[in-house]
Design a protein around this motif. Structure first.
Motif: not given
Length: 239
Positions: A181-189, A224-229, A231-239
């Motif tokens: 409602e406040h227009g913020h981007p939302i990401v979900s896992l 599984p939460i740790l696996v996906i997150m 991987s996301l951490l590594e992608a962000y570090a390389e971005f």
């Protein structure tokens, strides 16, 4: 990974025509497992190449593998996916570099990244959030809903990341709706399912961890939460 799970994980990439095709396959698995690619294509007035591209999006090598996997789903009992090795392999299959880049781009342009989870899921989430400080100090994990609610109502250019295996926790859904409602981007896992939180999110990530109970206590694996997150951490570090 079963056909419907592949669909949930990759549906954000489908065209309208591909949506129709995967819906048909899901409703007619036995028939499609015996159908030639030209016959399936003709039902939708399209070319076989369209079917092949759709198969690739779903992670199959081609139409032949799709048909073989459909036969296995129909004829074989569901395998025991609660074993640790199989569980981890399924989650490695869910890592999606395209979506990770999209999330990393959002993170990079935001003033702050706000993570929220509750219950046992919160412990696993916080482990990875703490590691984000190795990249930069704008990732924060929230424990209290009221604190996050205030942040949602009074912040600009910030990301809100919600983690919930069920994707149906009332407290998390209320906060996600407020952020929207406040227009913020939302990401979900969330767990690999059609769920309310994933539908609310601008970008939906998935892990696979079926519920497991022992002596009425929820012992669902949080690895599984740790696996996906991670991987996301590594992608962000390389971005």
């Amino acid at each position: 990974m079963e056909f419907q799970q592949r669909v949930i994980n990759q549906e954000y990439r489908f065209t309208d025509l591909e949506d129709e095709i995967v819906r048909y396959i899901g409703e007619h698995k036995l028939a499609v497992s015996k159908m030639k690619i030209v016959d399936l294509a003709s039902k939708f007035f399209t070319a076989p190449n369209t079917i092949t591209r759709m198969c690739h999006k779903l992670g199959y090598s081609g139409y032949s593998e799709l048909k073989n996997e459909l036969k296995h789903e129909i004829n074989e009992p569901v395998e025991n996916v609660h074993q640790q090795k199989e569980l981890l392999l399924r989650n490695f299959d869910l890592i999606d570099s395209e979506r990770e880049r999209q999330v990393a781009q959002l993170f990079s342009g935001a003033n702050r990244i706000n993570f929220f989870a509750i219950g046992q899921t919160a412990y696993a989430t916080k482990i990875v959030v703490d590691n984000f400080y190795a990249i930069e100090d704008k990732a924060f994990f929230y424990t209290y809903a009221n604190e996050l609610r205030h942040k949602i109502e009074h912040s600009t250019n910030e990301i809100f990341f919600f983690v919930s295996l069920s994707g149906e926790k009332d407290q998390i859904l209320e906060l996600a709706k407020l952020a929207k409602e406040h227009g913020h981007p939302i990401v979900s896992l969330t767990g690999l399912s059609v769920n309310s939180l994933a539908k609310l999110a601008d970008i939906s990530l998935f892990c696979y961890s079926p519920e497991v109970y022992r002596n009425h206590y929820n012992i669902t694996d949080k690895t599984p939460i740790l696996v996906i997150m991670n991987s996301l951490l590594e992608a962000y570090a390389e971005f």
